[in-house]
Design a protein around this motif. Sequence first.
Motif, short mmCIF file in Angstrom:
data_model
loop_
_atom_site.label_atom_id
_atom_site.label_comp_id
_atom_site.label_asym_id
_atom_site.label_seq_id
_atom_site.Cartn_x
_atom_site.Cartn_y
_atom_site.Cartn_z
N VAL A 1 0.82 -1.21 0.00
CA VAL A 1 0.00 0.00 0.00
C VAL A 1 0.86 1.26 0.00
CG1 VAL A 1 -1.74 1.30 1.28
CG2 VAL A 1 -1.89 -1.20 1.15
N LEU A 2 1.89 1.29 0.81
CA LEU A 2 2.73 2.49 0.89
C LEU A 2 3.38 2.80 -0.45
CD1 LEU A 2 4.47 2.09 4.37
CD2 LEU A 2 2.60 3.62 3.75
N TRP A 3 3.91 1.75 -1.12
CA TRP A 3 4.53 1.96 -2.41
C TRP A 3 3.51 2.38 -3.46
CZ3 TRP A 3 9.01 2.95 -4.43
CH2 TRP A 3 9.22 2.77 -5.81
N PHE A 4 2.33 1.78 -3.41
CA PHE A 4 1.25 2.14 -4.34
C PHE A 4 0.86 3.60 -4.18
CE2 PHE A 4 -3.32 2.76 -4.95
CZ PHE A 4 -3.43 2.48 -6.30
N GLU A 5 0.68 4.04 -2.92
CA GLU A 5 0.28 5.43 -2.69
C GLU A 5 1.39 6.39 -3.09
OE1 GLU A 5 -0.94 5.66 1.37
OE2 GLU A 5 -2.90 4.75 0.98
N TYR A 6 2.62 5.97 -2.84
CA TYR A 6 3.76 6.83 -3.21
C TYR A 6 3.84 7.00 -4.72
CZ TYR A 6 8.59 8.06 -4.29
OH TYR A 6 9.72 8.64 -4.80
N THR A 7 3.81 5.90 -5.48
CA THR A 7 3.92 5.96 -6.93
C THR A 7 2.71 6.65 -7.55
OG1 THR A 7 2.99 3.71 -7.08
CG2 THR A 7 5.39 3.92 -7.08
N SER A 8 1.52 6.43 -6.99
CA SER A 8 0.31 7.08 -7.52
C SER A 8 0.38 8.59 -7.35
CB SER A 8 -0.93 6.52 -6.83
OG SER A 8 -1.09 5.14 -7.08
N SER A 9 0.76 9.03 -6.16
CA SER A 9 0.84 10.48 -5.92
C SER A 9 1.95 11.11 -6.74
CB SER A 9 1.07 10.75 -4.43
OG SER A 9 2.29 10.18 -3.99
N ARG A 10 3.08 10.40 -6.90
CA ARG A 10 4.18 10.94 -7.71
C ARG A 10 3.79 11.05 -9.16
NH1 ARG A 10 9.86 7.79 -8.03
NH2 ARG A 10 8.49 6.34 -9.16
N SER A 11 3.10 10.02 -9.68
CA SER A 11 2.66 10.05 -11.07
C SER A 11 1.65 11.16 -11.31
CB SER A 11 2.05 8.69 -11.44
OG SER A 11 1.53 8.71 -12.74
N GLU A 12 0.72 11.33 -10.37
CA GLU A 12 -0.28 12.39 -10.51
C GLU A 12 0.37 13.76 -10.46
OE1 GLU A 12 -4.01 14.17 -11.00
OE2 GLU A 12 -3.29 12.11 -11.32
N ALA A 13 1.35 13.93 -9.56
CA ALA A 13 2.04 15.22 -9.46
C ALA A 13 2.79 15.54 -10.74
CB ALA A 13 2.99 15.20 -8.26
N ARG A 14 3.44 14.53 -11.34
CA ARG A 14 4.18 14.76 -12.58
C ARG A 14 3.23 15.12 -13.72
NH1 ARG A 14 8.63 9.82 -12.48
NH2 ARG A 14 10.03 10.76 -10.92
N ASN A 15 2.09 14.43 -13.80
CA ASN A 15 1.13 14.73 -14.86
C ASN A 15 0.61 16.17 -14.74
OD1 ASN A 15 1.29 12.18 -16.00
ND2 ASN A 15 -0.39 11.36 -14.76
N ARG A 16 0.30 16.57 -13.53
CA ARG A 16 -0.20 17.92 -13.33
C ARG A 16 0.88 18.96 -13.63
NH1 ARG A 16 -5.10 18.44 -10.79
NH2 ARG A 16 -6.05 16.47 -10.12
N GLN A 17 2.14 18.62 -13.30
CA GLN A 17 3.23 19.54 -13.58
C GLN A 17 3.43 19.72 -15.08
OE1 GLN A 17 4.95 21.35 -11.35
NE2 GLN A 17 5.97 22.35 -13.08
N ARG A 18 3.32 18.59 -15.83
CA ARG A 18 3.46 18.67 -17.28
C ARG A 18 2.33 19.51 -17.89
NH1 ARG A 18 5.29 13.16 -16.95
NH2 ARG A 18 3.14 12.43 -17.19
N LYS A 19 1.11 19.35 -17.40
CA LYS A 19 -0.02 20.12 -17.91
C LYS A 19 0.17 21.61 -17.60
CE LYS A 19 -3.44 16.41 -17.54
NZ LYS A 19 -4.70 15.97 -16.89
N LEU A 20 0.66 21.91 -16.39
CA LEU A 20 0.87 23.29 -16.01
C LEU A 20 1.97 23.92 -16.87
CD1 LEU A 20 0.24 25.60 -14.04
CD2 LEU A 20 1.96 24.66 -12.49
N THR A 21 3.03 23.17 -17.12
CA THR A 21 4.12 23.68 -17.97
C THR A 21 3.66 23.90 -19.38
OG1 THR A 21 5.73 22.48 -16.61
CG2 THR A 21 6.47 23.23 -18.76
N SER A 22 2.81 22.97 -19.89
CA SER A 22 2.29 23.08 -21.24
C SER A 22 1.41 24.32 -21.40
CB SER A 22 1.50 21.82 -21.60
OG SER A 22 0.91 21.93 -22.87
N ARG A 23 0.60 24.63 -20.40
CA ARG A 23 -0.28 25.80 -20.47
C ARG A 23 0.54 27.09 -20.46
NH1 ARG A 23 -4.93 24.02 -16.07
NH2 ARG A 23 -5.84 22.33 -17.32
N LYS A 24 1.60 27.11 -19.67
CA LYS A 24 2.42 28.30 -19.58
C LYS A 24 3.18 28.57 -20.89
CE LYS A 24 3.18 28.29 -14.60
NZ LYS A 24 4.18 28.21 -13.50
#
Length: 245
Positions: A220-243
């Motif tokens: 569970v800990l690894w799943f939550e860590y990888t899920s949150s990291r993946s979501e953060a990276r996706n949102r960062q890419r979208k934010l960078t793309s908009r800028k």
Amino acid sequence: MDDGIDISTSAETNAHCSKSVYTSISLTHVQYTKGDFIGFVLAWSSLVPFCLLVAFVTLIVFRRDIHTISYFVGLLLNEAVNWILKHTIREQRPSRDISVLFTEYGMPSSHSQFMYFFATYLVFFLLIRVYRNYNWMDDLWKYALIVGGYLCATLVAYSRVYLGYHTGSQVIWGGVVGLVLGCVWFAFVQAILTPFFPYLAGSRPGELLMLRDSTLIPHVLWFEYTSSRSEARNRQRKLTSRKSQ
């Protein structure tokens, strides 16, 4: 939990203590002989059950995991059984040289029963519910937690005898009852309740409360860590793309 907790003390009460001078931890008034360092340490150790209850409430509020909730419910039922046993057996606590107001009956010790329920359930949880590594060396932390859980339970049980709140037989029987109930409750959760976890998590009330069923997730800990990291990276890419547009 009301096992051995001093409800009220006064200057008049302390004036009548002829054999020993008692003091208490101000947070809960668990008493020990003034100047006794071992008693001071054991008085703090007897607060472990309360710390665990706070930890469970915190986990439930922030993680909403159904199995954690089941674990907590088992602890509450264990306390209810202890209350029934105390008021059925009605065995007095050992006499002390200080007059304090606390729960009259002492058989079995609720501190001891609570801790051994917690430690026993933890054994099954770590060995059956938590993921297994291919190398037993990687699972040493589980065995360390198991040993630590029982050592902590024994320390809390001993503190109740040392501080004069219980007899040896009262903490022993408390430990036995807690151990048995821990086995029974885990078996009930594993065999009866767990199959209903997916339905509960997917139900309308479960969605409103944001309940989670992590039964089939091996780490569970690894799943939550990888899920949150993946979501953060996706949102960062979208934010960078908009800028950049």
